[in-house]
Design an enzyme around this catalytic site. Structure first.
Site, PDB file in Angstrom:
ATOM      1  N   GLU A  59       1.136   4.504  -5.246  1.00 62.69           N
ATOM      2  CA  GLU A  59       1.644   3.147  -5.017  1.00 62.69           C
ATOM      3  C   GLU A  59       2.982   2.930  -5.704  1.00 62.69           C
ATOM      4  O   GLU A  59       3.873   2.287  -5.156  1.00 62.69           O
ATOM      5  CB  GLU A  59       0.623   2.103  -5.491  1.00 62.69           C
ATOM      6  CG  GLU A  59      -0.567   1.909  -4.555  1.00 62.69           C
ATOM      7  CD  GLU A  59      -1.607   3.019  -4.649  1.00 62.69           C
ATOM      8  OE1 GLU A  59      -1.484   3.883  -5.539  1.00 62.69           O
ATOM      9  OE2 GLU A  59      -2.547   3.024  -3.830  1.00 62.69           O
ATOM     10  N   HIS A 126     -11.771  -4.285  -4.375  1.00 65.41           N
ATOM     11  CA  HIS A 126     -11.293  -4.371  -2.992  1.00 65.41           C
ATOM     12  C   HIS A 126     -11.299  -5.820  -2.512  1.00 65.41           C
ATOM     13  O   HIS A 126     -11.469  -6.082  -1.331  1.00 65.41           O
ATOM     14  CB  HIS A 126     -12.176  -3.533  -2.050  1.00 65.41           C
ATOM     15  CG  HIS A 126     -12.063  -2.055  -2.273  1.00 65.41           C
ATOM     16  ND1 HIS A 126     -12.623  -1.423  -3.350  1.00 65.41           N
ATOM     17  CD2 HIS A 126     -11.448  -1.090  -1.554  1.00 65.41           C
ATOM     18  CE1 HIS A 126     -12.365  -0.119  -3.280  1.00 65.41           C
ATOM     19  NE2 HIS A 126     -11.657   0.107  -2.201  1.00 65.41           N
TER      20      HIS A 126
END
Ligand SMILES: Cc1ncc(C[n+]2csc(CCOP(=O)(O)OP(=O)(O)O)c2C)c(N)n1
Lengths: 322, 344
Positions: A59, A126
């Protein structure tokens, strides 16, 4: 024809790729025949060869790469697989992209898409809503679209904006929300929308919880209360004027957001309204956020962790009775 | 190795052939960097610089080689100790002076200081402090050039052995190889990250071994030997430009200063100061010049004076300029005016 919030995201990206050579999409699993964990880029790699690129699970480097590409004139869209994983790119987003224009006078036009918010069973890693965190830092635009129309026009606008945009799209809305067709134009970023007019109470919300707030307003209408619902659309810039104007009409304010309760977008709205419009208030403003724990996995717990119709209605009732 | 052997045999044949065709040019950039940084240190000691001063003393040979082979259209993302390379790539000296002295006319206009400066539109990227973060930024810039159909470009970025241990550096190196961009990463092991010695930084035998793991081509250099730096870094730039995989060059030196000028570096052991890599590259280069009679003492003196004059000009220019004023600052962190969030 009917189109979902998720399809609108895909269509916006297809349009961007079609209309603008500078656009490319960079993210995990977005390319090939796969089209992303949520299929927001389905078919795009084939339609736009070499411009929808799979990345390693990096990321930090994904955003760093986007920054470098933007500095050289591209308009990259980074897809985080889940908003939660953007935490490992915070340094690039906050310290590199967010400071760059201020430091060098050269803006960084990147768009970082964050599939945000809770869906049941997704658990602590999540499900996060990170808009408050990003909005806290200087140098970033933070969009939080709540409708199919907005997710489409705002994503297109995000890429056109010369500054870094954190685009918080809500996973719960991906499949639940449908529109008849895509709009050709939308409100400009930074302008809130009155999603429902009323005179007794203002509820300020954004993203998925907006719809819970609208449902609550509907329910109260049957009792004769008219609740005004303001959709912020972007939490940064925050349209204080529209909120103040609404509170001037209603005298009562409830803010609802899905991020964690300490500080954040709802606190910011209340801080601004109390300091600039204290005289407009007939009751102490209230807010509802997610709870101050990690986001639970089990649906029973999850439903009680985030703002929901029941908690919103209870707070609204208190305010209306004051 | 082979190159070194060839060089020394050349030396014995012709006393006056420089060990690299750009040797003297490089020396002058090194000299300029050293002169400038000594001046900055004295200004700092005199209380005339706000914030830290970070110098590249001992690292000039590596650094100059990083900047010297880059051309217009290339990308350079330097780090803390790269004054020589920044100058060689074209950073105006006055940018340094203005940034350190907080002139409103510098590229950073008092908004950032010291080594945190650059001109991104000219390919001179402005480092953020967070080590490792600039590698992937360089990768992205090179991808963009490829997207745009540019040809014959290369990027070079620098890092210390300390910065090499960040997750960000790892991701950046890996993604560079995945994207197969024409990037050279020069990692200088100056044997300390601030006060931390190598044995607490990494446990592999040699950082260059990582090149293989990332899919880079790896090279090592003696950072005290200018000719070696020019040969190898120049070669790496050429290889990257020619479409070889990304290049990792690991240089060995000792940091001949504190981490910053606030630091007396008392932790640097006497033992390490006797290592061959602890030599001062500027002195070594000057010795080669004298030994091979590449320039006379008079010429060397002129070069020194010229460097001092350039530095004085840059510093006095910046010193005459106004500082930024808080009430004239627009306090906006984004470029799009109508999207600025109006917070009290
Ligand atoms: C991510 C990060 N952590 C900590 C620091 C603070 N810091 C600045 S320089 C430095 C040492 C760097 O060592 P190295 O990378 O070997 O470069 P050198 O200073 O030796 O040239 C540290 C710890 C930083 N800038 N970035």
């Amino acid at each position: 024809m009917s189109i979902t919030y998720l399809e609108a995201i895909r269509e916006a990206q297809a349009k961007l790729l079609r209309d603008d050579d500078r656009v490319f999409i960079y993210g995990q699993d977005v390319g090939g025949s796969f089209g992303g964990a949520f299929k927001a880029t389905k078919g795009l790699a084939k339609e736009f060869p070499g411009r929808v690129l799979n990345t390693p699970i990096s990321e930090d480097a994904m955003v760093g790469t986007a920054i470098g590409a933007a500095l050289e004139g591209m308009r990259p869209i980074v897809e985080m697989q889940f908003a939660d994983f953007s935490s490992t790119a915070l340094n690039q987003i906050l310290n590199n992209a967010g400071t760059h224009y201020w430091r060098t006078n050269v803006p960084v036009p990147i768009t970082v898409r964050l599939p945000s918010g809770g869906t049941k069973g997704s658990g602590p890693f999540h499900s996060q809503s990170m808009e408050s965190l990003y909005a806290h830092y200087p140098g970033l635009i933070v969009m939080t679209p709540a409708t199919v129309e907005d997710v489409y026009t705002m994503l297109i606008e995000a890429v056109a904006i010369d500054d870094p945009v954190v685009f918080c799209e809500h996973k719960y809305l991906y499949y639940h929300l449908k529109a008849d067709k895509l709009p050709t134009e939308g409100l400009p970023t930074g302008q809130a929308r009155i999603a429902r007019e009323g005179r007794d109470l203002t509820i300020v919300a954004y993203s998925a919880v907006l719809h819970e707030c609208l449902a609550v307003a509907e329910q109260f209408a049957r009792e004769g209360f008219e609740i005004e619902v303001v959709d912020l659309r972007s939490v940064k810039p925050l349209d204080t004027d529209t909120v103040l104007a609404s509170v001037a009409r209603t005298g009562r304010l409830l803010c609802v957001g899905e991020s964690f309760p300490w500080g954040g977008a709802t606190a910011e709205v209340i801080a601004r309204v109390t300091s600039e419009g204290f005289h407009l208030l007939d009751a102490a403003p209230q807010r509802i956020n997610a709870r101050d724990t990690p986001i639970p996995y089990h649906p029973n717990l999850w439903a009680a962790h985030r703002p929901n119709a029941k908690t919103i209605a209870a707070k609204a009732r208190n305010l209306l009775q004051e | 190795m082979l190159q070194t052997a060839q060089r020394s045999s050349k030396r014995s044949i012709s006393k006056k052939a420089p060990p690299h065709e750009r040797f003297l040019e490089a020396f002058r950039w090194m000299l300029l960097a050293r002169t400038l940084e000594e001046k900055l240190v004295s200004l700092y000691r005199g209380g005339l610089i706000t914030g830290g001063v970070y110098v590249g003393r001992g690292q000039e040979a590596v650094s100059v080689a990083c900047g010297l082979f880059l051309q217009k259209g290339d990308v350079f993302a330097p780090l803390i100790r790269d004054q020589a390379g920044r100058s060689a790539f074209g950073e105006p000296l006055v940018d340094v002076a203005r940034t350190y002295l907080g002139s409103r006319q510098g590229p950073m206009r008092g908004r950032d200081g010291n080594i945190h400066r650059g001109r991104p539109r000219d390919g001179q990227f402005a480092m953020i402090s967070h080590l490792g973060a600039m590698i992937s930024v360089a990768v992205g810039a090179l991808m963009a050039k490829r997207f745009k159909g540019e040809k014959n470009f290369v990027g070079l970025t620098c890092i210390g052995e300390g910065g090499m241990q960040t997750g960000s550096a790892h991701e950046g190196l890996n993604i560079a190889a995945v994207e197969q961009v024409p990037l050279v990463v020069v990692a200088t092991n100056n044997h300390y990250a601030y006060s931390t010695p190598n044995e607490r930084e990494f446990a592999c035998h040699d950082l260059v071994d990582r090149a293989k793991g990332y899919g880079f081509e790896g090279h090592t250099i003696d950072g005290t030997d200018l000719a070696n730096c020019l040969d190898v870094i120049g070669g790496a730039v050429q290889r990257a430009r020619a479409g070889r995989p990304p290049q990792l060059v690991v240089a060995s030196i000792l940091r001949l200063s504190g981490h910053g000028e606030h630091d007396d570096a008392s932790y640097v052991t006497e033992e390490i100061k006797r290592e061959p890599f602890a030599r001062d590259c500027l002195k070594c280069t000057e010795k080669t010049i004298v030994d091979l009679n590449l320039a006379g003492t008079e010429t060397l003196r002129e070069w020194r004076e010229d460097a001092a004059a350039q530095v004085d000009r840059a510093i006095s220019t910046a010193q005459k300029e106004a500082a930024p004023e808080a009430d004239e600052e627009d306090w906006r962190a984004i470029s799009m005016r109508d999207l600025v969030d109006q917070v009290e």
